[in-house]
Write an enzyme that holds these catalytic residues in place. Structure first.
Site, short mmCIF file in Angstrom:
data_model
loop_
_atom_site.label_atom_id
_atom_site.label_comp_id
_atom_site.label_asym_id
_atom_site.label_seq_id
_atom_site.Cartn_x
_atom_site.Cartn_y
_atom_site.Cartn_z
N TYR A 11 -42.27 0.07 49.04
CA TYR A 11 -42.30 2.38 49.12
C TYR A 11 -41.90 2.58 47.68
O TYR A 11 -43.12 3.19 47.45
CB TYR A 11 -41.18 2.32 50.09
CG TYR A 11 -40.94 3.57 50.16
CD1 TYR A 11 -41.51 4.78 50.83
CD2 TYR A 11 -39.65 3.59 50.09
CE1 TYR A 11 -41.99 6.07 50.59
CE2 TYR A 11 -39.36 5.38 49.98
CZ TYR A 11 -40.48 6.26 50.52
OH TYR A 11 -40.49 7.77 50.54
N ASN A 35 -41.14 -8.04 52.46
CA ASN A 35 -41.03 -6.15 53.10
C ASN A 35 -42.15 -5.29 52.80
O ASN A 35 -41.73 -4.46 52.62
CB ASN A 35 -39.37 -5.94 52.64
CG ASN A 35 -38.55 -4.70 53.58
OD1 ASN A 35 -39.01 -5.23 55.11
ND2 ASN A 35 -38.47 -3.56 53.07
N SER A 124 -27.93 2.35 43.87
CA SER A 124 -28.05 3.67 45.07
C SER A 124 -27.07 4.03 44.91
O SER A 124 -26.01 3.32 44.89
CB SER A 124 -27.64 2.49 46.01
OG SER A 124 -28.10 3.48 47.49
N TYR A 148 -25.06 -5.01 51.40
CA TYR A 148 -26.08 -4.92 50.76
C TYR A 148 -25.77 -3.52 49.80
O TYR A 148 -25.80 -3.25 48.99
CB TYR A 148 -26.96 -3.80 51.65
CG TYR A 148 -27.77 -2.58 50.44
CD1 TYR A 148 -28.72 -3.22 49.80
CD2 TYR A 148 -27.50 -1.34 50.36
CE1 TYR A 148 -29.44 -2.43 49.31
CE2 TYR A 148 -28.44 -0.61 49.32
CZ TYR A 148 -29.39 -1.18 48.87
OH TYR A 148 -30.51 -0.62 48.21
N LYS A 152 -25.14 -3.94 44.98
CA LYS A 152 -25.80 -2.92 44.09
C LYS A 152 -24.96 -2.77 43.41
O LYS A 152 -25.08 -3.12 41.51
CB LYS A 152 -25.90 -1.88 45.20
CG LYS A 152 -27.45 -2.17 45.58
CD LYS A 152 -28.52 -1.86 44.97
CE LYS A 152 -29.69 -2.10 45.32
NZ LYS A 152 -31.49 -2.12 44.99
P1 NAD Z 1 -38.62 -2.12 50.08
O1 NAD Z 1 -38.18 -3.23 50.49
O2 NAD Z 1 -40.00 -1.52 50.87
O3 NAD Z 1 -39.01 -2.90 48.71
C1 NAD Z 1 -38.99 -3.81 48.23
C2 NAD Z 1 -39.88 -4.96 48.13
O4 NAD Z 1 -39.18 -6.02 47.33
C3 NAD Z 1 -40.08 -5.04 48.74
O5 NAD Z 1 -41.57 -5.27 48.39
C4 NAD Z 1 -39.91 -6.89 49.28
O6 NAD Z 1 -41.64 -6.68 49.86
C5 NAD Z 1 -39.63 -7.07 47.70
N1 NAD Z 1 -38.36 -7.72 47.35
C6 NAD Z 1 -37.49 -8.64 48.19
N2 NAD Z 1 -37.28 -9.64 47.87
C7 NAD Z 1 -37.81 -9.74 47.04
C8 NAD Z 1 -37.45 -11.07 46.25
N3 NAD Z 1 -36.51 -11.94 46.60
N4 NAD Z 1 -38.96 -11.28 44.73
C9 NAD Z 1 -40.29 -11.31 45.12
N5 NAD Z 1 -39.82 -9.84 45.57
C10 NAD Z 1 -39.20 -9.17 46.68
O7 NAD Z 1 -37.99 -0.74 49.83
P2 NAD Z 1 -37.95 -0.37 48.72
O8 NAD Z 1 -36.57 1.60 49.09
O9 NAD Z 1 -38.63 0.54 47.75
O10 NAD Z 1 -36.30 0.07 48.06
C11 NAD Z 1 -36.90 -0.67 46.54
C12 NAD Z 1 -35.38 -0.76 45.60
O11 NAD Z 1 -34.65 0.40 45.58
C13 NAD Z 1 -34.31 -1.87 46.29
O12 NAD Z 1 -33.41 -2.53 45.30
C14 NAD Z 1 -33.67 -1.20 47.02
O13 NAD Z 1 -31.80 -1.70 47.23
C15 NAD Z 1 -33.64 0.15 46.39
N6 NAD Z 1 -32.86 1.77 46.76
C16 NAD Z 1 -33.72 2.21 47.81
C17 NAD Z 1 -32.82 2.89 49.30
C18 NAD Z 1 -34.21 3.53 50.23
O14 NAD Z 1 -33.38 4.68 50.35
N7 NAD Z 1 -35.21 3.30 50.20
C19 NAD Z 1 -32.57 4.21 47.87
C20 NAD Z 1 -31.75 3.37 46.90
C21 NAD Z 1 -31.43 1.81 46.46
C1 WQD Z 2 -29.03 10.20 56.85
C2 WQD Z 2 -28.54 10.68 57.38
C3 WQD Z 2 -26.95 9.60 59.55
C4 WQD Z 2 -30.69 7.50 61.03
C5 WQD Z 2 -29.23 4.83 53.23
C6 WQD Z 2 -28.35 3.61 52.75
C7 WQD Z 2 -28.35 3.38 51.24
C8 WQD Z 2 -29.14 4.28 50.72
C9 WQD Z 2 -29.77 5.13 51.50
C10 WQD Z 2 -30.49 2.13 50.08
C11 WQD Z 2 -27.10 10.03 58.65
C12 WQD Z 2 -28.42 10.49 60.28
C13 WQD Z 2 -29.78 8.07 60.92
C14 WQD Z 2 -30.98 7.70 62.40
C15 WQD Z 2 -29.19 10.15 62.19
N1 WQD Z 2 -30.63 3.16 51.40
N2 WQD Z 2 -29.53 9.62 61.03
N3 WQD Z 2 -30.58 9.17 62.86
O1 WQD Z 2 -27.38 5.92 55.90
O2 WQD Z 2 -27.30 8.41 53.88
O3 WQD Z 2 -28.28 6.20 53.22
O4 WQD Z 2 -30.16 4.81 52.91
O5 WQD Z 2 -29.42 1.95 48.84
O6 WQD Z 2 -27.90 2.67 50.81
O7 WQD Z 2 -26.91 3.53 53.73
O8 WQD Z 2 -29.76 7.40 55.67
O9 WQD Z 2 -31.90 7.78 56.82
O10 WQD Z 2 -29.98 5.91 57.33
O11 WQD Z 2 -29.14 8.80 57.34
O12 WQD Z 2 -29.37 11.09 62.86
O13 WQD Z 2 -31.61 7.19 63.67
O14 WQD Z 2 -29.10 10.65 59.22
O15 WQD Z 2 -26.09 9.14 60.81
O16 WQD Z 2 -26.36 11.86 58.72
P1 WQD Z 2 -28.25 7.15 54.94
P2 WQD Z 2 -29.98 7.55 57.10
#
Ligand code: NAD
Ligand code: WQD
Length: 336
Positions: A11, A35, A124, A148, A152
């Site tokens: 994503y 993913n 994150s 998770y 991080k």
């Molecule tokens: P995503 O799952 O869409 O992207 C992660 C990608 O990494 C996927 O395409 C997956 O196939 C790939 N991947 C996983 N393990 C792998 C491996 N061992 N080797 C090669 N590829 C691998 O997730 P995203 O939302 O795009 O998140 C990207 C990064 O940002 C992640 O590290 C995630 O933890 C971090 N992050 C995401 C969020 C969020 O809310 N989406 C928030 C904070 C941090």
């Molecule tokens: C947002 C708000 C829920 C789903 C998560 C990870 C964080 C980061 C981002 C990777 C909260 C509420 C949610 C639903 C709801 N990811 N909610 N109904 O929890 O802030 O963060 O994603 O690093 O580490 O923890 O995001 O989108 O899950 O929730 O009411 O079906 O929406 O309680 O208040 P969150 P979220």
């Protein structure tokens, strides 16, 4: 610059590939597709009109990753690859620690063997645990409450130690708040497997008719309407944050830590309302029990990124919801 993007078909990675290519950088992507879909890579080429190489490669695979580095000369790595679902990490901690930690160890080893000194890492806001005060600055206390989040926080420490040991190394730790939305073309967007855990993809799947109603996790928080407040950030703004980080901090040795958020909080009910307006759809919801581990309020102080990187999030909540809806309505089943 020549940049390796790990996890680039996911994503946030795919949106960052678009902005890197638009800015004239050369990219190579590695992703094991655990993913994500390779279709996102075709879409990135279509959006930008630019070509690049994609390797279906697991970063745990030292030989395969070494081959990619042998065939290229990278100036920097942007490291997205990792598993990211909080709930799943509690059920499968070993898989999460192994994939996220060991994968990064292998990557760092291969980078060292090839003299690559610059890395931008996806951290994150989860490293702030349940914050005591908002807005959250980068020097707020750090703690984690699920595997998770622990990967991080531990990787932030590992990367900082690597920078300490090698005086030429530049490490950028980007702490994302809540990324949502999609590229405005509607060609790439968030495509979760199964029932979404995060609010926005859940709401958009209700709007498109894939799910019946949103479960709002609690309305008894000390917030204006009682529902949880978060700092939602447009994924394109987040992608542009990576562009600034790699352009401004590559070859600046040390550890550089930035919050990437808007500094503005929205409640669950405000998000449902904004999405309903953007989509023109009624979005049914029910109040459900609080989700364990959820903070009441979480939003960033992003002034450090503004001052140091000259970056601010420019897209508001309406644009975030419009673009998420554009992607979801054009691709009701995502990339499938
Ligand atoms: P995503 O799952 O869409 O992207 C992660 C990608 O990494 C996927 O395409 C997956 O196939 C790939 N991947 C996983 N393990 C792998 C491996 N061992 N080797 C090669 N590829 C691998 O997730 P995203 O939302 O795009 O998140 C990207 C990064 O940002 C992640 O590290 C995630 O933890 C971090 N992050 C995401 C969020 C969020 O809310 N989406 C928030 C904070 C941090
Ligand atoms: C947002 C708000 C829920 C789903 C998560 C990870 C964080 C980061 C981002 C990777 C909260 C509420 C949610 C639903 C709801 N990811 N909610 N109904 O929890 O802030 O963060 O994603 O690093 O580490 O923890 O995001 O989108 O899950 O929730 O009411 O079906 O929406 O309680 O208040 P969150 P979220």
């Amino acid at each position: 610059m020549k940049i390796l993007v790990t996890g680039g078909s996911g994503y946030i990675g795919s949106h960052t590939c678009v902005e890197l290519l638009n800015a004239g950088h050369e990219i190579t992507v590695v992703d094991n597709l655990s993913n994500s879909s390779e279709k996102s890579m075709e879409a990135v080429k279509k959006i930008t009109g630019k070509d690049f190489t994609f390797h279906k490669c697991d970063i745990l695979d030292y030989e395969a990753l070494t081959k990619v580095f042998d065939e290229n000369t990278f100036d920097a790595v942007i490291h997205f690859a990792g598993l990211k679902a909080v709930g799943e990490s509690c059920e499968k901690p070993i898989e999460y620690y192994h994939n996220n930690m060991t994968g990064t160890f292998v990557l760092l080893r291969v980078m060292r063997e090839h003299g690559v000194k610059n890395i931008v890492f996806s951290s994150s806001a989860t490293v702030y645990g349940v914050p005591e005060t908002v807005p959250i600055k980068e020097d707020a206390p750090l703690f984690t409450i699920n595997p998770y989040g622990s990967t991080k926080l531990m990787l932030e420490r590992v990367l900082s130690d690597v920078a300490l040991a090698d005086k030429d190394m530049s490490v950028v730790l980007l702490r994302y708040f809540n990324p949502i939305g999609a590229h405005e073309s509607g060609l790439i967007g968030e495509d979760p497997n199964g029932i979404p855990n995060n609010l926005l993809p859940y709401v958009s799947q209700v709007a498109v008719g894939r799910l019946p109603k949103v479960n709002v996790y609690g309305n008894n928080y000390p917030t204006p309407d009682g529902t949880g407040v978060r700092d939602y950030i447009h994924v394109t703004d987040l992608a542009l944050g990576h562009l600034k980080a790699v352009e401004k901090k590559a070859n600046v040795p040390g550890v550089h830590i930035y919050n990437l958020g808007t500094g503005q909080g929205y409640s669950v009910l405000q998000i449902i309302d904004a999405f309903s307006k953007a989509s023109g759809k009624e979005i049914p919801y029910v109040i459900a029990p609080n989700r364990p581990g959820d903070a009441a309020i979480c939003y960033a102080d992003a002034t450090k990124a503004k001052e140091d990187l000259d970056w601010v999030a420019e897209r508001g909540i309406e644009k975030m919801c419009q673009d998420a809806w554009n992607w979801q309505s054009k691709n009701p089943e995502g990339f499938k």
